[in-house]
Each structure stands twice: as structure tokens, then as C-alpha cells.
Design an enzyme around this catalytic site. Structure first.
Site, mmCIF file in Angstrom:
data_model
loop_
_atom_site.group_PDB
_atom_site.id
_atom_site.type_symbol
_atom_site.label_atom_id
_atom_site.label_comp_id
_atom_site.label_asym_id
_atom_site.label_seq_id
_atom_site.Cartn_x
_atom_site.Cartn_y
_atom_site.Cartn_z
ATOM 1 N N ASP A 1 -3.125 -10.550 -2.114
ATOM 2 C CA ASP A 1 -3.610 -9.991 -0.847
ATOM 3 C C ASP A 1 -5.062 -9.544 -1.067
ATOM 4 O O ASP A 1 -5.419 -9.113 -2.167
ATOM 5 C CB ASP A 1 -2.731 -8.794 -0.460
ATOM 6 C CG ASP A 1 -3.046 -8.235 0.918
ATOM 7 O OD1 ASP A 1 -2.282 -8.507 1.853
ATOM 8 O OD2 ASP A 1 -4.064 -7.510 1.054
ATOM 9 N N HIS B 1 0.818 -1.227 0.000
ATOM 10 C CA HIS B 1 0.000 0.000 0.000
ATOM 11 C C HIS B 1 0.850 1.277 0.000
ATOM 12 O O HIS B 1 0.321 2.369 -0.210
ATOM 13 C CB HIS B 1 -0.911 0.051 1.231
ATOM 14 C CG HIS B 1 -1.962 -1.024 1.268
ATOM 15 N ND1 HIS B 1 -2.835 -1.237 0.230
ATOM 16 C CD2 HIS B 1 -2.267 -1.948 2.220
ATOM 17 C CE1 HIS B 1 -3.651 -2.245 0.534
ATOM 18 N NE2 HIS B 1 -3.323 -2.702 1.735
HETATM 19 ZN ZN LIG Z 1 -4.211 -6.978 2.915
#
Ligand SMILES: [Zn+2]
Length: 366
Positions: A176, A139
Site C-alpha cells: 500500500d 493503519h
Molecule cells: Zn493506502
């Protein structure tokens, strides 16, 4: 040649404080355990040890990524800000991304762990590698840490591979459960890095990871998002591997495959709403390994991302390591019959529709 495994005890000393899963404590939020605490990764490392598979892996210690290596992806201002906050006791990289003293050095060690995993595979010393690193990375943006991530571990390692090993084309497969927005952003205009994220539709970050985010400029067509409805199990995930991931890899013909390996699509995760079991993760890894054997000499580098069930992630991690290394330890996953037995584990029609909608993206890969 054996699978390389990268780990360091300091990964478990990165301190995310006493949140209630995500939210900082206060008068109306009782202090509790942060979702991204060390226990999940510690227990995965422990099960690998107890299973005996560690004896069959090549254990490699990480080094700290240098500031210059981080700066291939991040702004100097971001690196300096994290360094200063860490040196003064910690803080928040952004909302919901707390860290403690020393986290700058530990995050350097995480990015460096991805780098040494890359080195092991690209030097020919290992067929594939798994970096069990923390904090996670997918991220993190050039100038901002977010979603528990400080530095973009996989992206930093990819730029290292291109600069130091002369690697041409890299494909990133991010399974993910959250959108791999940081990796997407790092290579959004780059046709030599294919970024493909499979995630729960609009989970995190908000309003990120839609089908129509396809790259820009020369990178147009080289970013693929596969947003899936909540409730997808092994059937849907394997269908994505067969109908999207493998054809994408065949069209792109990478020199190397990088996997942003989160286990938060598991059927026991507190932050995701998917139902993948350890056998699902094993099967996904086997599909990928077969494609890698055909396309890029088997070269796969996995970097550990999310996954927040301390009890279940270890079994998912063991299954992936078994598939990567070809070693079967005989350890049974006690959760497997429970999670594999959930209703609608097989591909459902509305899930097939979502996958079919992403198939059109393949034509963008030239
Ligand atoms: Zn995650």
C-alpha cells in the site's frame, strides 16, 4: 487447488459519509465523495465477475471475527468504543476515519474475512487467498482506529494463524502506498513476524515509516521500512521486490507470506503520487509467488487495503488475481499503455539511492 477469494456484499455498506476526499463537509467544504467509498471495491468485484476469473476461484464467505479474536490485537476499550459508536449511528474512530451505523459488525466481518482466507490456505485447501475486504486495516492501532481503518484485519488474522494453526514465522509485505503503521506496531517487538512496508516517504501517517524504525527488544531488526520518493513506477517497485523483499524473505524463511495489498501506488490514485500500472502489480505478485513457492509452499494470503481510483483499481486487482491463480482472462487494461508510458517509469538514479539505503536493513534479519 484454486485460489480462495473472500468477499461479502456488506463490505460495501460500510458508510464513510460525504467528505471531500478526506475532509468532512462544512460551510467551506462542499460535501462530496469520501475517498474510501464502496465504489472502488464494488467495481473490482464486478470486473472479476465480468472477466470470468471468478469462475476459477474458490469463493468463500467470511464470518464475523469474535471480540476475543479482535482482542488478540486490540484493547477491549477500543473494541467497545467502536461497537457503541456504531450502535448509536456511527462517528469518528479518530480524525478522518468516519463510520456509520453497523460498521462495527462490518469491520468484524472484514477481520473475519482475513481469518477465513488464512484458514483456507493453512488448512491446505487453497494454495493462496485474496480477501477483498472493507474497511481496510493496516493503519489501525491496538487502541485506535485511524486512516479509514477500524480493526487491524491482517494482524488479527496472523494472531489467529499462530493461535489456531501453530504457524511459526509470518512475513508481512505491505505495498500500500501509505506506511503500514498498525501492522508495524502490532509486531514491533516480535521476531517471529517480519513486517516490511514499501511506501511513499512521509505520506501517511505523518512522520511514520522511516528507515530507522527497525523494531525493538527481541523484534529489533524485524521491521523494515522502505520509504520511496514520489514518482516511483514499475521499475522502482520491481527493484524493491528484487533487492529488498526477496532477500528479506530468503533470510527470514517464513512459513507464510501475508500481503497488505493496497492499490494506491497506482498511476491513477488520488491519494498517492506513484505510477505503478496493473502490469507492475502483476509482476510484483509473480515475484512474490515465486519466492513463496521456494520458501513456504506457495502460501500467500492477501488482504485488501487502500486504492482509491474507482476506474483503475479493478484492473490492478484483476492482474493480481490472475497472477495468484495462474488464470489469464484475456481482459486488456485500457489504462496500461497510458500509465506504462509515463516518463520515468524505469528505475531512476535517485530511486535506486533510496532503495540502496534500505538494503542495509537486511542484515538485521537473523
Ligand atoms: Zn493506502
Amino acid at each position: 487447488m484454486t485460489t480462495t477469494f473472500v468477499f461479502h456484499e456488506l463490505y460495501l455498506w460500510h458508510d464513510t459519509g460525504h467528505a471531500a476526499l478526506l475532509f468532512p463537509p462544512g460551510l467551506t467544504v462542499q460535501p462530496g465523495e469520501h475517498a474510501e467509498n464502496p465504489e472502488t471495491k464494488r467495481r473490482m468485484k464486478n470486473l472479476l465477475e465480468v472477466s470470468g476469473i471468478t469462475d476459477h476461484l474458490s469463493l468463500v464467505k467470511p464470518r464475523r471475527a469474535t471480540e476475543d479474536e479482535l482482542a488478540r490485537i486490540h484493547t477491549r476499550a477500543h473494541i467497545e468504543r467502536i461497537r457503541e459508536m456504531s450502535a448509536s449511528g456511527g462517528g469518528e474512530a479518530s480524525a478522518l476515519t468516519p463510520f456509520g451505523p453497523g460498521s462495527y459488525e462490518i469491520a468484524q466481518l472484514a477481520a473475519g474475512g482475513a481469518i477465513v482466507a488464512m484458514d483456507a490456505v493453512l488448512s491446505g485447501g487453497a494454495p493462496n487467498a485474496y480477501a477483498l475486504i472493507r474497511p481496510p486495516g493496516h493503519h489501525a492501532l491496538a487502541d485506535l482506529g485511524m486512516g479509514f481503518c477500524l480493526f487491524a484485519n491482517a494482524a488479527v488474522a496472523i494472531e489467529h494463524a499462530r493461535a489456531m494453526h501453530g504457524v511459526g514465522r509470518v512475513a508481512v509485505v505491505d505495498w500500500d502506498v501509505h506506511h503500514g503503521n498498525g501492522t508495524q506496531a502490532a509486531f514491533y517487538s516480535d521476531p517471529d513476524v517480519l513486517t516490511l512496508s514499501i511506501h511513499q516517504d512521509n505520506l501517511f501517517p505523518a512522520n511514520s515509516g522511516a528507515l530507522d524504525e527497525r523494531g525493538e527488544g527481541p523484534g529489533q531488526g524485524y521491521n523494515l521500512n522502505v520509504p520511496l520518493p514520489p514518482g516511483c513506477g514499475n521499475g522502482a517497485y520491481l527493484e524493491v521486490m528484487r533487492r529488498i523483499v526477496v532477500p528479506a524473505l530468503e533470510r527470514f524463511r517464513p512459513d507464510l507470506i501475508v500481503v497488505a495489498c493496497g492499490f494506491d501506488a497506482s498511476g491513477a490514485d488520488p491519494l498517492g503520487r506513484m505510477m505503478v500500472s496493473s502490469e507492475g502489480f502483476r509482476a510484483m505478485t509473480e515475484v512474490l509467488a515465486e519466492a513463496a513457492d521456494r520458501l513456504c509452499g506457495g502460501r500467500i494470503v492477501m488482504t485488501h487495503e487502500g486504492g482509491y481510483s474507482a476506474s483503475y483499481v479493478p484492473y490492478c486487482g484483476l492482474a493480481v488475481l490472475e497472477a495468484l491463480s495462474g488464470v489469464r482472462t484475456g481482459i486488456d487494461d485500457p489504462f496500461e499503455p497510458v500509465i506504462a508510458g509515463y516518463g520515468q517509469q524505469a528505475l531512476q538514479p535517485h530511486q535506486a539511492d533510496a532503495i540502496a539505503a534500505a538494503e542495509g536493513l537486511l542484515a538485521g534479519i537473523k
